[in-house]
Design an enzyme around this catalytic site. Structure first.
Site, PDB file in Angstrom:
ATOM      1  N   GLU A  64       0.821  -1.216   0.000  1.00 15.53           N
ATOM      2  CA  GLU A  64       0.000   0.000   0.000  1.00 15.53           C
ATOM      3  C   GLU A  64       0.862   1.277   0.000  1.00 15.53           C
ATOM      4  OE1 GLU A  64      -2.919  -0.247  -0.814  1.00 15.53           O
ATOM      5  OE2 GLU A  64      -3.299  -2.358  -0.357  1.00 15.53           O
TER       6      GLU A  64
ATOM      7  N   HIS B 141       1.695   2.079  -3.541  1.00 10.85           N
ATOM      8  CA  HIS B 141       0.607   2.872  -4.126  1.00 10.85           C
ATOM      9  C   HIS B 141       0.716   4.337  -3.680  1.00 10.85           C
ATOM     10  CE1 HIS B 141      -1.811  -0.171  -6.011  1.00 10.85           C
ATOM     11  NE2 HIS B 141      -2.055  -0.832  -4.896  1.00 10.85           N
TER      12      HIS B 141
ATOM     13  N   HIS C 288       3.444   6.283  -5.343  1.00 11.65           N
ATOM     14  CA  HIS C 288       3.078   6.483  -6.747  1.00 11.65           C
ATOM     15  C   HIS C 288       2.143   7.693  -6.864  1.00 11.65           C
ATOM     16  CE1 HIS C 288       1.628   4.296 -10.686  1.00 11.65           C
ATOM     17  NE2 HIS C 288       2.129   5.490 -10.925  1.00 11.65           N
TER      18      HIS C 288
END
Length: 601
Positions: free
Chosen positions: A392, A395, A398
């Site tokens: 996570e 993510h 990103h």
């Protein structure tokens, strides 16, 4: 494994273990003010109707308005949905989600005129607009992407009607979410010694990882028998989801709902079908893994509830949340200090909602809000939970890098690349753990976990993708998606993927009932493609160092500034071919061989 403890109320969780939701809005009243502000933008859309093709300034005004709405929608949606996910029983925040969704539908309806008008502008005239208005260049990617879908855009009146139907289209997902997160209640289960344990979405996998086979079996049966008691309701919800996707695909003149879904992110359908084909060609490796698991567990029959328990006992890889943060920080050293600086900022400044509480949304996710990402966890301390945290945060970074690099319209990366950064983090984390162990037993334990990542991410998610594709085809051909039809198809795929070396317990037929991703519009295949791309990227980063990291950070910062295939090519992976999937499955086979050898010693 971690002890299953009493599920706490939200008020019993320490503040430092909750995400800093007030970084978006300090109070609910400020949220209400911004919601009112968003609605005042509707007349601004109305003032532009019929004018976008007249001159560059009008088109620029529309793009700037879209950007303003994107920023507001990000804050409004993230605050309401994050608060709602904290405790699905809180009706106030459920109502706020409803308000923001209604406002979003109103805004979409008001702006629905724009796409047909932008489509109608000739290529020559568009180039004249860019030349006449340099500020419009900021939105070239956005405008080009809108125009890419010309043949699937309807008349202004039809577009307005479809936009207005958006809230109804979200109903299956919303209904299933409320049922799965707030309403369904599971019975306590007993272990082999007769001790009772709570069963929930958050504790299920922990039970499945237990070395107590009675506990695993009881959790497995308790979960699926509970779902099975609602089989008609859940099948009706899923059938409604499939039907609404089929409706919108037909309305927009696509050949299938699969084509419609992938078209939105500019991914060829061949990427989806090539994935399934490549996995089918490598089923022998999964079947070998099933046989190895059966042998190492020493059981006469391998059951579906035996798939998650570790093959190696006596290795303590549990970690507190602080220990997990530190080891993940250390493991990301190959990505450079700038990356780790951002990672530490997230760890230290409450980007993460750490523990399960009553009513909290199950599972884990990262929401890439503009202020900073918000990561939902239901952390238990297991090795799997540590990998979920690494995933996570991949993510999260990103989103953070894309939001800081791209303008708001270009910042949101498409779902095809969404799982690459997260899984690359997992691969680097695994490589780090393997590099730090000299103990054969611990190495075997870690390899077992790596094998499980292949099973659950590449094979399992591809099976989900095949199920989703097949039920879409069934509905298109007029088959009613009854519980019996869905159970039969799910059973057929389990036999195909796992082979004859495992007992297909009847309960596994109902597993589709607990998978929320079937309401995400052909999302799951990207876990498998993302995993394959991540394996390739992690190896390039470890092998080539700085040059590969530079390309990778460029990918993380890219948002949707290029097509997803081109973004990944820039990072060194070509997902238009089957090569990354084939290479990942080759590694899977090699790991099975190493595991087999280690366990012979």
């Amino acid at each position: 494994m971690a002890e299953i403890k009493k599920i706490l109320e939200r008020s019993e969780i320490a503040e430092q273990d909750k995400w800093a939701i007030h970084d978006i809005y300090a109070t609910d009243e400020l949220w209400e003010e911004d919601l009112a502000k968003a609605k005042t933008l509707i007349p601004e859309y109305e003032a532009l109707v019929g004018k976008l093709g007249e001159d560059a300034e009008q088109l620029l005004a529309y793009c700037e308005l879209q950007e303003k709405v994107a920023v507001l929608a990000d804050a409004l949606g993230n605050y309401a949905m994050r608060r709602s996910d904290e405790d699905a029983r809180e009706s106030k925040y459920q109502a706020m989600v409803g308000k923001v969704m209604s406002a979003y539908v109103e805004l979409r309806s008001a702006s629905s005129f724009a796409t047909p008008e932008i489509m109608a502008i000739s290529d020559e005239k568009m180039e004249e607009f860019y030349a006449a208005c340099p500020k419009l260049e900021r939105y070239r990617r956005f405008l080009t992407d809108v125009r890419r879908l010309r043949e699937h855009v309807l008349s202004p009146a039809e577009e307005k009607l479809l936009a207005a139907a958006g809230e109804m289209a979200n109903a299956p997902d919303n209904i299933y979410g409320m049922f799965n997160d707030a309403d369904i209640v599971f019975p306590d289960i007993e272990d082999g010694e007769g001790n009772k344990h709570p069963l929930s979405q958050g504790t299920y996998i922990a039970h499945m990882e237990s070395d107590d086979r009675v506990r695993r079996k009881n959790a497995f049966e308790g979960l699926y028998h509970t779902y099975g008691s609602f089989k008609n309701t859940i099948s009706a919800i899923l059938a409604s989801q499939v039907k609404q996707l089929e409706f919108f695909a037909k309305a927009r003149k696509y050949n299938s709902s699969l084509e419609a879904a992938l078209s939105q992110t500019n991914v060829p359908v061949a990427v989806y079908t090539n994935l399934i084909e490549a996995v089918h060609k490598n089923m022998d490796k999964m079947h070998r893994y099933v046989e190895l698991r059966k042998k190492l567990l020493g059981v006469d029959e391998l059951h579906m509830y035996d798939l998650y328990c570790p093959l190696i006992g006596g290795v303590d890889k549990e970690a507190t949340i602080d220990e997990a943060k530190q080891v993940i920080y250390d493991a990301m050293a190959p990505l450079g200090e700038e990356y780790r600086k951002i990672l530490k900022e997230g760890f230290d400044n409450r980007w993460i909602d750490v523990y399960e509480n009553a009513g909290k949304r199950s599972g884990a996710y990262s929401a890439g809000a503009k202020v900073h990402p918000f990561v939902l966890m239901n952390y238990t301390g297991t090795l799997d939970s540590q990998f979920t945290l690494a995933h996570e945060m991949g993510h999260a970074l990103h989103s953070y890098l894309s939001n800081r690099t791209q303008n708001p319209i270009d910042a949101d990366y498409v779902i095809f690349v969404a799982e690459v950064a997260s899984t690359c983090n997992e691969a680097l984390f695994m490589e780090y753990l393997l590099s730090k162990t000299t103990d054969k037993k611990e190495r075997a334990y870690l390899i077992n976990h790596f094998l499980e990542q292949f099973r659950t991410t590449l094979y399992r998610q591809t099976m989900f993708a095949e199920f989703e594709m097949n039920i879409g085809k069934m509905a298109q051909e007029g088959t009613s998606l009854t519980p019996d039809v869905l159970n039969a198809e799910y059973r057929r795929l389990n036999r195909l993927y796992f082979g004859d070396g495992i007992v297909l317990d009847d309960e596994i037929d109902m597993e589709w009932m607990r998978i929320p991703h079937f309401y995400y519009n052909y999302y799951v295949f990207q876990y498998a493609t993302g995993f394959s791309a991540a394996i390739a990227l992690s190896r390039r980063i470890l092998k080539e160092g700085e040059s590969a990291v530079k390309d990778y950070i460029g990918f993380l910062s890219g948002g949707c500034s290029k097509s997803p295939i081109d973004l990944l090519k820039g990072a060194g992976v070509d997902m238009s071919t089957t090569a990354p999937v084939e290479e990942a499955l080759k590694l899977f086979g090699e790991l099975i061989d190493e595991m087999d050898e280690l366990m012979k010693e």
